[in-house]
Design an enzyme around this catalytic site. Structure first.
Site, PDB file in Angstrom:
ATOM      1  N   ASP A   1       0.832  -1.204   0.000  1.00  0.00           N
ATOM      2  CA  ASP A   1       0.000   0.000   0.000  1.00  0.00           C
ATOM      3  C   ASP A   1       0.865   1.253   0.000  1.00  0.00           C
ATOM      4  OD1 ASP A   1      -2.575  -1.000  -0.098  1.00  0.00           O
ATOM      5  OD2 ASP A   1      -2.821  -1.070   2.078  1.00  0.00           O
ATOM      6  N   VAL A   2       1.916   1.228   0.816  1.00  0.00           N
ATOM      7  CA  VAL A   2       2.809   2.395   0.895  1.00  0.00           C
ATOM      8  C   VAL A   2       3.467   2.634  -0.465  1.00  0.00           C
ATOM      9  CG1 VAL A   2       4.936   3.288   1.932  1.00  0.00           C
ATOM     10  CG2 VAL A   2       3.189   2.203   3.380  1.00  0.00           C
TER      11      VAL A   2
END
Lengths: 404, 404
Positions: free
Chosen positions: B169-170
């Site tokens: 996600d990052v």
């Protein structure tokens, strides 16, 4: 000559000088290269410390180096000599209107912003550092210090569990690309260059803060170790009757209801819910009673083959996937069918699996260019840069720059 | 009015409309906001599914939401109604010359590139998807499928070990920021907008490829599970006499020689090296005999307090850090002393620890702005956009756009 694809690539024309090693800086440069920028990686003669990093190909070539330097041009210079250092300044000076961009994780004084600004007044210079205070740091030491390894793994684990993915290096490389693009936008609007420092430790600290771990840590207890459970919801791994593991995630009441139905546990779960005074449509209640829910659905997974599990979950809203090894991932038909992945001929190694940029759009080539052989472009790149310096001086576009 | 700091911020003037939830898209937008862009997050009335995500503050406010939406403006609309959907199109149409940029992880047809291009011909539209094929996927399912959990943890671990850091996600959020900045550069040069798709699963696959895991996986065996050892070198955790754990990394012969000296094992390690016919100045030999090296130096760590270990390693080249919990990180004096970290007053929650952007440069404010209250800017933002549409029509700068 640029091909049509390169012309329409979003970063066509941008020119970046990279003096780098390991993961973060090379990934930052490669990200720009895969979007169409010309990225020139400069190495010392014989290569930087990452030249021989594992994993290795059967012939000894570094798959790591090949993977992180795709689509770049390679210049090798004696960086200990004044001549080599002058040549780097020439490359910066002669990098054209869309150039004057340096990306590095090296701290040599002759490579600093202050030194290279002499060659190019509107220089954009991004340096990746270790700690905020200038101390050395690498992904594994940074990760230890921010908290994740002591929150990873099964509840009864005594010590830290380190990640295998160098996640902070990856994030740092992507932040570097962002920093350069943002600075280049600012330069186009104002004519001003910029010196940017990006400490790896600050990348980890910033992201740990953004995700709420820092604010939560200040409340006292911080995050408990909960194995593969999702914090604050219901998600976990289960073992199928075939011996495979699957990850099952329920983020919404619908996901959860589908999981209960597929596993034949709707009634049992409703009875438990009532008995416990809980509401399993709520994330927080599913989390509080995660072991009960897991214990009720686990036998269904154990009692079915992976194929049966796959068939039953298909068409439901449940989010899930099978755990695979890297070898299984590489061998899976859908991996090679994905246009992001190609078998390319890597100079010095041979045929390898390589990946492009995940930003799907026109102008990003489907097949990633290989990494260069070390120093393959030294002469051509220096010649082009010096020609640009001479041409610019003749047209009085830039201040006269002494050719080395 | 923009403050001086905002004026010199690298992305001053850029305007982004974000319709998002969870981690990736909000982090992408926030990254641009922390570099000076005006980012308007649009939510449905009552908030998106991430509004109440854990971790929570004592008063029930989401530290997760607060952390991922800092420095944005918030608009809340009834997105199920035609009026609400028209208002979003108005915001896009009236986002000014440096606007016309949409970042979303939602798949609504009215929010698609094709639909919103009607409002703004040079639209930049970046959509984060799940799988490459359009299937839903989240960080935890994607991570299962690419291989890391089966390569993480101690050698004798049977099943997968998931990461606690949502690393994909990052990375996806940062790729989104890169995609938007690259497209905006292209638009400035050509006038052309762009539709970009960024599948979370492709982010994981691309990075797994870049790091060499995919090429290595194709060779057959793939990566063995080796606990906290570094693959292809010597690095590992050790327990001190105080019961703390420290991560010790030796990437160069100098690091290794310093470790041998500090632990008083230079002679013993040299004797072992000779007996084994190994060369511990080489990464590969240190890796091959990592258990021997670890067994020889571990007693020194166990026999010294953490303070003694700290003192002995200071001034050496050895890369190391102490493992800390999130609570220890939040309480450490150097955390609050870092200009990246501030105690801010978060509306709806109170005083929390918040982090800025790790790209240190002039124009990025030292203190991060808090997240907005949901819907706090709805009226002001809509009014400004509609005024811009009217002004543009009067000056014939854009095609006439029907005001809703």
């Amino acid at each position: 000559m640029l091909s049509d694809a390169q012309h329409s690539a979003p970063l066509a024309g941008l020119r970046v000088i990279e003096v780098s090693s390991f993961v973060a800086a090379p990934l930052g440069g490669m990200t720009l290269a895969q979007l169409g920028a010309e990225v020139i990686r400069i190495d010392p003669l014989g290569g930087a410390p990452d030249t021989t990093r594992w994993p290795l190909a059967p012939n000894g070539g570094s798959l790591y180096w090949a993977g992180l330097n795709k689509g770049k041009r390679s210049v090798a210079l004696d960086l200990r000599s004044p001549e080599g250092q002058r040549a780097v300044a020439d490359l910066v000076a002669g990098s054209g209107a869309d150039g004057g961009i340096v990306l590095t994780n090296a701290g040599y004084p002759w490579l600093s912003y202050d030194a290279l600004r002499q060659a190019r007044a509107d220089l954009i210079h991004l340096r990746i550092a270790g700690g905020h205070d200038g101390s050395p740091a690498v992904d594994y030491t940074v990760n230890a210090s921010v908290g994740f390894p002591l929150a990873t793994g099964a509840e009864d684990t005594a010590g830290p569990v380190d990640h295998v993915l160098p996640a902070w290096d990856v994030a740092c490389g992507l932040y570097a690309a962002i920093g350069i693009l943002a600075a280049e936008r600012h330069r186009r609007r104002t004519g001003e260059g910029r010196a940017i420092t990006l400490p790896l430790a600050d990348v980890a600290l910033a992201v740990t803060g953004h995700l709420g771990f820092l604010a939560e840590g200040r409340l006292g207890a911080g995050r408990p170790r909960i194995g593969n459970h999702l914090y604050g919801g219901f998600a976990r791994d289960f073992r199928t009757g075939s011996g495979d593991f699957v990850m099952i995630v329920t983020l919404t009441p619908r996901h959860y209801a589908d999981l209960a139905r597929v596993t034949g546990r709707t009634e049992a779960l409703t009875a438990v819910e009532r008995a416990l005074g809980a509401d399993f449509t709520k994330d927080s209640d599913r989390y509080a009673h995660r072991e009960v829910i897991a214990a009720l659905v686990a036998p269904w997974f154990a009692g079915h083959t992976t194929d049966e599990v796959t068939e039953a979950l298909s068409g439901t809203s449940v989010l899930w996937d099978r755990y695979r090894t890297f070898a299984e991932l590489a061998a899976a038909p859908e991996t090679l069918a994905n246009p992001l992945v190609s078998l390319i001929n890597q100079p010095g190694i041979g045929e390898i699996l390589a990946t492009g940029i995940p930003l799907a759009q026109p102008g990003t080539p489907a097949t990633p260019a290989p990494a260069p052989l070390l120093g393959a472009d030294t002469d051509a790149v220096l010649r082009e840069a010096r020609k640009r310096i001479v041409d610019s001086s003749a047209h009085s576009d830039v201040e006269n720059y002494p050719l080395s």
